[in-house]
Design a protein around this motif. Structure first.
Motif, short mmCIF file in Angstrom:
data_model
loop_
_atom_site.label_atom_id
_atom_site.label_comp_id
_atom_site.label_asym_id
_atom_site.label_seq_id
_atom_site.Cartn_x
_atom_site.Cartn_y
_atom_site.Cartn_z
N ILE A 1 4.29 2.25 -3.05
CA ILE A 1 3.50 1.14 -2.53
C ILE A 1 2.64 0.54 -3.64
O ILE A 1 2.34 1.18 -4.64
N CYS B 1 0.81 1.24 -8.68
CA CYS B 1 1.91 1.64 -7.81
C CYS B 1 1.89 3.15 -7.69
O CYS B 1 1.76 3.86 -8.69
N ASP C 1 3.28 6.71 -5.12
CA ASP C 1 4.03 7.30 -4.03
C ASP C 1 3.50 8.71 -3.83
O ASP C 1 2.48 9.09 -4.41
N GLY D 1 11.43 -4.04 -4.06
CA GLY D 1 11.82 -2.66 -3.80
C GLY D 1 10.67 -1.80 -3.32
O GLY D 1 10.86 -0.63 -2.98
N LEU D 2 9.47 -2.36 -3.26
CA LEU D 2 8.31 -1.61 -2.81
C LEU D 2 8.36 -1.43 -1.29
O LEU D 2 8.85 -2.30 -0.57
N ASP D 3 7.83 -0.30 -0.82
CA ASP D 3 7.83 -0.01 0.61
C ASP D 3 6.68 -0.65 1.36
O ASP D 3 6.68 -0.70 2.58
N GLY D 4 5.67 -1.11 0.64
CA GLY D 4 4.52 -1.71 1.28
C GLY D 4 3.39 -1.91 0.30
O GLY D 4 3.54 -1.71 -0.91
N THR E 1 5.67 -8.88 -2.69
CA THR E 1 6.34 -7.68 -2.16
C THR E 1 7.17 -7.94 -0.91
O THR E 1 8.05 -7.14 -0.58
N HIS F 1 5.78 -7.72 1.96
CA HIS F 1 5.08 -6.91 2.97
C HIS F 1 3.63 -7.38 3.09
O HIS F 1 2.98 -7.66 2.08
#
Length: 103
Positions: free
Chosen positions: A2, A16, A18, A56-59, A81, A83
């Motif tokens: 994220i 960034c 995780d 490609g980021l999740d959030g 992003t 998101h």
């Protein structure tokens, strides 16, 4: 992974992360005259420097003490992003009980 954003009076800190590691942490100047597009370009450029695909980021997650910049950075993060960032602030459900007297 994220995108984490902390908006302060002097600097905006972005990074960034995780569950395993922090990939980078960088600072940019907080500037009330910047537009959402200018912040988006800056975020995209920083991500590219670290070879991170923004899509490609999740959030994203965002905290701020500068209300005049919060909406702009939120829009910039969404643009880069794809998101909407989760705003950290009063009322957010974290699972933590914060027991402090309201000053």
């Amino acid at each position: 992974m994220i995108l984490a954003i902390d908006i302060g009076n002097t600097n905006i800190v972005i990074g960034c992360i995780d569950a395993r590691q922090t990939y980078f942490v960088e600072r940019i100047s907080t500037n009330l005259s910047h537009t959402a597009l200018e912040y988006a370009i800056t975020f995209k450029n920083i991500l590219e420097l670290y070879h991170i695909n923004p899509r490609g980021l999740d959030g994203a997650i965002l905290s701020s003490v500068v209300p005049g910049v919060t909406g702009l950075v939120e829009t910039a993060a969404r643009t880069v992003t794809g998101h909407s960032p989760v705003r950290v602030g009063p009322g957010i459900r974290t699972g933590f009980r914060i027991r402090i007297d309201d000053p």
